[in-house]
Write a protein that holds these residues in place. Structure first.
Motif, mmCIF file in Angstrom:
data_model
loop_
_atom_site.group_PDB
_atom_site.id
_atom_site.type_symbol
_atom_site.label_atom_id
_atom_site.label_comp_id
_atom_site.label_asym_id
_atom_site.label_seq_id
_atom_site.Cartn_x
_atom_site.Cartn_y
_atom_site.Cartn_z
ATOM 1 N N SER A 119 0.834 -1.205 0.000
ATOM 2 C CA SER A 119 0.000 0.000 0.000
ATOM 3 C C SER A 119 0.867 1.253 0.000
ATOM 4 O O SER A 119 1.923 1.311 0.649
ATOM 5 C CB SER A 119 -0.906 0.018 1.233
ATOM 6 O OG SER A 119 -1.778 -1.082 1.230
ATOM 7 N N GLU A 120 0.400 2.265 -0.728
ATOM 8 C CA GLU A 120 1.106 3.537 -0.824
ATOM 9 C C GLU A 120 0.560 4.536 0.192
ATOM 10 O O GLU A 120 -0.526 4.350 0.755
ATOM 11 C CB GLU A 120 0.940 4.112 -2.238
ATOM 12 C CG GLU A 120 1.499 3.234 -3.329
ATOM 13 C CD GLU A 120 1.121 3.734 -4.716
ATOM 14 O OE1 GLU A 120 1.719 3.239 -5.698
ATOM 15 O OE2 GLU A 120 0.241 4.613 -4.834
ATOM 16 N N ASP A 121 1.302 5.597 0.398
ATOM 17 C CA ASP A 121 0.819 6.726 1.203
ATOM 18 C C ASP A 121 -0.150 7.525 0.335
ATOM 19 O O ASP A 121 0.256 8.171 -0.634
ATOM 20 C CB ASP A 121 1.991 7.601 1.647
ATOM 21 C CG ASP A 121 1.548 8.786 2.493
ATOM 22 O OD1 ASP A 121 0.328 8.940 2.731
ATOM 23 O OD2 ASP A 121 2.419 9.579 2.912
ATOM 24 N N THR A 122 -1.424 7.447 0.654
ATOM 25 C CA THR A 122 -2.451 8.123 -0.145
ATOM 26 C C THR A 122 -2.978 9.391 0.530
ATOM 27 O O THR A 122 -3.984 9.941 0.098
ATOM 28 C CB THR A 122 -3.625 7.164 -0.403
ATOM 29 O OG1 THR A 122 -4.176 6.742 0.866
ATOM 30 C CG2 THR A 122 -3.183 5.933 -1.184
ATOM 31 N N SER A 123 -2.302 9.838 1.561
ATOM 32 C CA SER A 123 -2.833 10.948 2.371
ATOM 33 C C SER A 123 -3.012 12.227 1.554
ATOM 34 O O SER A 123 -4.003 12.958 1.744
ATOM 35 C CB SER A 123 -1.922 11.216 3.571
ATOM 36 O OG SER A 123 -0.589 11.472 3.149
ATOM 37 N N LYS A 146 -5.612 1.997 -1.186
ATOM 38 C CA LYS A 146 -4.284 1.374 -1.184
ATOM 39 C C LYS A 146 -3.303 2.101 -2.097
ATOM 40 O O LYS A 146 -2.115 2.170 -1.806
ATOM 41 C CB LYS A 146 -4.390 -0.088 -1.629
ATOM 42 C CG LYS A 146 -5.022 -1.010 -0.612
ATOM 43 C CD LYS A 146 -4.953 -2.456 -1.081
ATOM 44 C CE LYS A 146 -3.513 -2.936 -1.173
ATOM 45 N NZ LYS A 146 -3.427 -4.375 -1.540
ATOM 46 N N TYR A 147 -3.821 2.606 -3.241
ATOM 47 C CA TYR A 147 -2.942 3.191 -4.243
ATOM 48 C C TYR A 147 -3.468 4.551 -4.698
ATOM 49 O O TYR A 147 -4.680 4.739 -4.868
ATOM 50 C CB TYR A 147 -2.819 2.272 -5.466
ATOM 51 C CG TYR A 147 -2.428 0.856 -5.132
ATOM 52 C CD1 TYR A 147 -1.166 0.570 -4.615
ATOM 53 C CD2 TYR A 147 -3.319 -0.196 -5.315
ATOM 54 C CE1 TYR A 147 -0.801 -0.730 -4.304
ATOM 55 C CE2 TYR A 147 -2.961 -1.495 -5.009
ATOM 56 C CZ TYR A 147 -1.707 -1.764 -4.496
ATOM 57 O OH TYR A 147 -1.353 -3.045 -4.180
#
Length: 333
Positions: A119-123, A146-147
Motif C-alpha cells: 500500500s502507498e501513502d495516499t494521504s 491502497k494506491y
C-alpha cells in the motif's frame, strides 16, 4: 446475428453449468474432493507455465505439501489442470511435480508465499476529497485507499472532481472519504446476482454496459488491468452494471502478451482489457470464476463468437470496443 430463443439459451446455460459443476465436484485438485489449498501461483519455466499448489495437511502437524503441474496439453499434468484427470494418490509428505506424464520429486520446493502489503501513502490524494457522513447499513460502501492510482482513475472518470459528474453510468463513482480516510461509494449489489441464470436479453444488456464502461475508462487513458466478475457491481434491481476497483496496479495475467512475472510493468494494455472482457463474459454466463484459467468454459451461441473474438491470441486480432459494441448490439433477442 442469429436469433436464439430464450428457452434454448437458458437451457444451454443450465447444461453448461451442470457439466462444469460435475467436473468441479469430482476433481481432487481443490476442495470439496481435494485437500484445502493454502495458496497457488503460476510461473514460467523454460517458456512453460507451471502451476504450483501448497496443500494443507490434515494431520495437525503443520506440514505443507507442494505440488507443481506443468501446463502441457494432452498430457497428465495438462489434463489435471483442465479438470479432466485427478492428481495421482501419492505420499502426502512428499513434494512432487508432474511435467507432462513424468512424475518426480520436487527437490527444491518453493516456500509458501508471504503476503506483502505494498500500500502507498495516499494521504495527499485523500486530502482533496470531501468527507462524507457514512451510512454503513443502507447507503454506502467503504474501501481502503491502497494506491494513489485508484483515486486518480476514479476522478478522471468523473470530470476530475469529487463527487463530480460521472462520464459513464457504468463506472463506479467516488463520493468522497470517510472520517477514517476510507474511500466512500454508493452501495450496490455484488456480483452474486450472476448466480441466477438470466435470459439472453439480460446478458446482452449487461455486456453492452460493460463495454460502455470500459470505453469510458480507455477514453480517459485508464487500463483496468483486473477486469473480472468480482469487480462488477449491480444496481438494486439488477438493471445496471458498473465496473469497480480501478486500482490500475496489479491484475489479471490472462492475455498471452501480459508477463507472468510479478512486475507492475507487465504489459497490460487496452487490448489486454478486451481479452479480459471476453473471459468476464464467460464468468457472467457461469456465475462463477474457474478453478484454473485452463478450464474449458464454452459459452452458448450467439455469445461464443464474441468471446472468441475478444480472446484472440494476437492483440491486433481483437475487436475495438466500438466494433465489439456493434457485435453485441446486433444480437437479436
Amino acid at each position: 446475428m442469429t436469433r436464439t430463443t430464450p428457452d434454448v439459451f437458458m437451457d444451454e446455460v443450465h447444461r453448461l453449468r451442470a457439466a462444469y459443476q460435475a467436473q468441479r465436484n469430482a476433481t481432487n485438485l481443490v476442495p470439496p474432493a481435494g485437500r484445502p489449498v493454502l495458496d497457488q501461483d503460476v510461473n514460467i519455466v523454460d517458456g512453460i507455465a507451471h502451476h504450483t499448489y501448497w496443500y494443507e495437511e490434515m494431520d495437525g502437524k503443520g506440514h505443507v505439501q507442494v505440488i507443481r503441474l506443468a501446463d502441457l496439453p494432452n498430457t497428465l499434468s495438462g489434463a489435471i489442470l483442465r479438470l479432466r484427470c485427478n492428481l495421482p494418490v501419492l505420499d502426502t509428505n512428499t513434494d512432487y511435480e508432474i511435467i507432462g506424464n513424468d512424475i518426480r520429486p520436487l527437490l527444491s520446493p518453493p516456500p509458501l508465499p508471504d503476503f506483502f502489503d505494498d500500500s502507498e501513502d495516499t494521504s495527499i490524494a485523500l486530502a482533496s476529497l470531501p468527507e462524507i457522513e457514512v451510512d454503513h447499513h443502507a447507503k454506502h460502501f467503504l474501501k481502503k485507499a491502497k494506491y494513489v492510482s485508484e483515486i486518480q482513475n476514479l476522478l478522471a472518470c468523473q470530470g476530475g472532481s469529487c463527487p463530480g459528474t460521472p462520464k459513464s453510468n457504468h463506472v463506479i463513482q467516488l463520493l468522497g472519504k470517510s472520517p477514517n480516510g476510507e474511500l466512500v461509494f454508493e452501495k450496490f449489489r455484488p456480483r452474486y446476482v450472476l448466480v441466477a441464470v438470466h435470459p439472453l436479453s439480460v446478458y446482452r444488456r449487461w455486456i453492452l454496459q460493460l463495454v460502455e464502461g470500459l470505453r469510458c475508462l480507455h477514453a480517459e487513458g485508464v487500463v483496468h488491468r483486473d477486469l473480472r466478475i468480482d469487480n462488477l457491481v449491480f444496481s438494486p434491481d439488477g438493471s445496471r452494471l458498473l465496473i469497480c476497483d480501478l486500482e490500475g496496479h496489479w491484475g489479471n495475467r490472462l492475455a498471452p502478451e501480459v508477463s507472468r512475472e510479478p512486475i507492475l510493468d507487465a504489459g497490460w494494455t487496452e487490448k489486454s482489457d478486451i481479452f479480459d472482457l471476453g473471459v468476464t463474459i464467460k464468468g457472467m454466463i457461469y456465475g462463477n470464476t474457474p478453478i484454473t484459467n485452463l478450464v474449458e468454459w464454452h459459452v452458448p451461441a450467439p455469445l461464443d463468437g464474441i468471446v472468441a473474438a475478444c480472446t484472440s491470441t494476437q492483440p491486433k486480432d481483437r475487436p475495438t470496443l466500438e466494433t465489439l459494441y456493434s457485435m453485441v448490439e446486433s444480437i437479436q433477442v
